[in-house]
Design a protein around this motif. Structure first.
Motif, PDB file in Angstrom:
ATOM      1  N   ARG A  24       0.856  -1.192   0.000  1.00 24.85           N
ATOM      2  CA  ARG A  24       0.000   0.000   0.000  1.00 24.85           C
ATOM      3  C   ARG A  24       0.892   1.242   0.000  1.00 24.85           C
ATOM      4  NH1 ARG A  24      -5.420  -0.513   3.010  1.00 24.85           N
ATOM      5  NH2 ARG A  24      -5.801  -2.731   2.951  1.00 24.85           N
ATOM      6  N   GLU A  26       0.559   5.855  -0.411  1.00 27.94           N
ATOM      7  CA  GLU A  26      -0.376   6.977  -0.307  1.00 27.94           C
ATOM      8  C   GLU A  26      -1.266   7.068  -1.545  1.00 27.94           C
ATOM      9  OE1 GLU A  26       1.239  10.804   0.620  1.00 27.94           O
ATOM     10  OE2 GLU A  26       2.545   9.984   2.167  1.00 27.94           O
ATOM     11  N   GLU A  29      -3.908   3.877  -1.577  1.00 25.44           N
ATOM     12  CA  GLU A  29      -4.716   3.530  -0.405  1.00 25.44           C
ATOM     13  C   GLU A  29      -6.197   3.439  -0.763  1.00 25.44           C
ATOM     14  OE1 GLU A  29      -5.017   2.092   3.211  1.00 25.44           O
ATOM     15  OE2 GLU A  29      -3.090   2.866   2.548  1.00 25.44           O
ATOM     16  N   ASP A  33      -9.306   0.451  -0.099  1.00 24.92           N
ATOM     17  CA  ASP A  33     -10.509   0.766   0.676  1.00 24.92           C
ATOM     18  C   ASP A  33     -11.798   0.421  -0.067  1.00 24.92           C
ATOM     19  OD1 ASP A  33      -8.914   1.707   2.705  1.00 24.92           O
ATOM     20  OD2 ASP A  33      -9.051   3.807   2.080  1.00 24.92           O
TER      21      ASP A  33
END
Length: 185
Positions: A24, A26, A29, A33
């Motif tokens: 993962r 930035e 991400e 999700d």
């Protein structure tokens, strides 16, 4: 998840965990999700790393539609960011192919993190080999420098080339991917 069937040469370059997921970051991400899907029609890609003009490049083809993606001039950090690079190249190649807003929304709705394995289909690998030869010819014939490319136009150019698929006849990748996305929207 989006299944990517990588050649062993590519798999060895990717920093995947035991389940085949990339780390993962930035930028990615949001992919992790997303809710999981039982069946993802965008899943199932084959990928191969090739060296063109002394640069690592990844060529990808969607198993069902044979829609191509070209990810040129990759460095070691780019392999760890393959989730982000995939999303960028996929969406921008769709734009270069004339995708409309509904196509892009449908594609975005089904984007998930990549899960990499080494299960390969010889038919799709044959398509990747043809794509490599055609892309290499494009670079040579037009005198292009791969270091100055994003891969979007090259992917769109390859998507306009008919592909023969064992048992299915001839496919036009651009048309097949846009039809798939139209059904999903």
């Amino acid at each position: 998840m989006l299944k990517i069937h990588a050649t062993k040469k590519l798999f060895e370059k990717l920093p995947v965990d035991n389940d085949g997921y990339l780390p993962r970051t930035e930028r990615t991400e949001w992919l992790y999700d997303q809710p999981t899907l039982d069946i993802n029609p965008l899943s199932g890609w084959h990928a191969h790393v090739v060296v063109l003009q002394r640069r690592n490049c990844i060529l990808m083809a969607h198993d069902t539609t044979r829609f191509p993606l070209v990810l040129p001039t990759l460095t070691k950090p780019d392999f760890a960011e393959l989730n982000d690079r995939f999303v960028d190249v996929f969406m921008n190649t769709l734009l270069k192919c004339g995708a409309e807003e509904a196509h892009l929304k449908a594609a975005h709705q089904y984007l998930r993190p990549l899960q990499i394995d080494t299960d390969c289909n010889r038919s799709v690998q044959g398509t990747l080999n043809r794509m490599k030869d055609e892309f290499e010819h494009l670079l040579y014939y037009d005198g292009l420098n791969i270091a100055e490319m994003t891969g979007y136009s090259a992917g769109a150019w390859l998507a306009d080339t008919p592909r023969t698929v064992k048992g299915k006849g001839t496919l036009w990748p651009k048309r097949a991917m846009l039809e798939l996305l139209s059904k999903l929207s």
